[in-house]
Design a protein around this motif. Structure first.
Motif, PDB file in Angstrom:
ATOM      1  N   VAL A 111       0.829  -1.206   0.000  1.00 57.20           N
ATOM      2  CA  VAL A 111       0.000   0.000   0.000  1.00 57.20           C
ATOM      3  C   VAL A 111       0.865   1.258   0.000  1.00 57.20           C
ATOM      4  N   VAL A 112       1.907   1.280   0.824  1.00 52.36           N
ATOM      5  CA  VAL A 112       2.780   2.458   0.873  1.00 52.36           C
ATOM      6  C   VAL A 112       3.463   2.664  -0.478  1.00 52.36           C
ATOM      7  N   ALA A 129      -6.388  -1.179  -8.659  1.00 55.36           N
ATOM      8  CA  ALA A 129      -6.782  -0.932  -7.267  1.00 55.36           C
ATOM      9  C   ALA A 129      -8.223  -1.359  -7.014  1.00 55.36           C
ATOM     10  N   SER A 165       9.556   1.726  -8.068  1.00 58.29           N
ATOM     11  CA  SER A 165       8.395   1.283  -7.295  1.00 58.29           C
ATOM     12  C   SER A 165       7.725   0.045  -7.897  1.00 58.29           C
ATOM     13  N   ALA A 189       2.311   1.710  -3.380  1.00 56.11           N
ATOM     14  CA  ALA A 189       1.282   2.161  -4.319  1.00 56.11           C
ATOM     15  C   ALA A 189       1.043   3.659  -4.169  1.00 56.11           C
ATOM     16  N   ILE A 190       1.004   4.132  -2.950  1.00 63.52           N
ATOM     17  CA  ILE A 190       0.727   5.548  -2.721  1.00 63.52           C
ATOM     18  C   ILE A 190       1.924   6.413  -3.101  1.00 63.52           C
ATOM     19  N   LEU A 191       3.086   6.102  -2.539  1.00 64.06           N
ATOM     20  CA  LEU A 191       4.260   6.944  -2.751  1.00 64.06           C
ATOM     21  C   LEU A 191       4.954   6.691  -4.086  1.00 64.06           C
ATOM     22  N   GLY A 193       1.891   6.826  -7.023  1.00 65.24           N
ATOM     23  CA  GLY A 193       1.278   8.148  -6.940  1.00 65.24           C
ATOM     24  C   GLY A 193       2.019   9.184  -7.777  1.00 65.24           C
ATOM     25  N   THR A 222      -3.737   1.898 -13.137  1.00 62.71           N
ATOM     26  CA  THR A 222      -3.538   1.816 -11.684  1.00 62.71           C
ATOM     27  C   THR A 222      -4.874   1.833 -10.956  1.00 62.71           C
TER      28      THR A 222
END
Length: 137
Positions: free
Chosen positions: A12-13, A129, A53, A15-17, A20, A125
């Protein structure tokens, strides 16, 4: 159970950072004004971070599958999410190539390619998700 939670947190981290960054790339590449040296450097740094990532997403997803005892590998939502990750990798590579070849291609065309790839990556993405959250099949 602890391994699963750790893998999920990493996933999750990242995916976000990590992923993102795609939104930032799309916004920067879609600007109407001419791109200066700072814009090109920023785009290159964002794409470089994005590139790192993707393997982390793959490894943390594999760790999630392992920690769950292989519970997901037969599900279509899981298979499509893995496919989406490879599509993201291909688009990321295309963006890197476009940025590398910008002098021969031209600034306007390069920005257009990067913006288009970034928008497609945003859609892919989002679809991945939704698949991972809804788990429709």
């Amino acid at each position: 159970m602890m391994l699963y939670r750790l893998a999920l947190s990493i996933h999750v981290v990242t995916a976000i950072l990590g992923l993102g960054r795609v939104v930032a790339i799309a916004v920067i590449a879609s600007r109407d004004e001419p791109a200066g040296a700072g814009t090109w450097n920023t785009l290159q740094q964002l794409v470089k971070g994005l590139t790192w990532s993707l393997p982390i997403m793959l490894l943390s997803g594999a760790l999630l599958e392992y920690a769950s005892g292989g519970a997901y590998h037969g599900a279509w939502w899981f298979r499509l999410s893995v496919l989406a990750l490879f599509v993201l990798g291909a688009l990321s590579g295309a963006m890197r190539r476009a940025l590398r070849k910008r002098e021969s291609t031209g600034d306007e065309r390069t920005l257009g390619l990067v913006a288009r790839h970034a928008r497609i990556m945003c859609a892919v993405t989002a679809a991945a998700a939704v698949l991972m959250e809804v788990k429709p099949w």
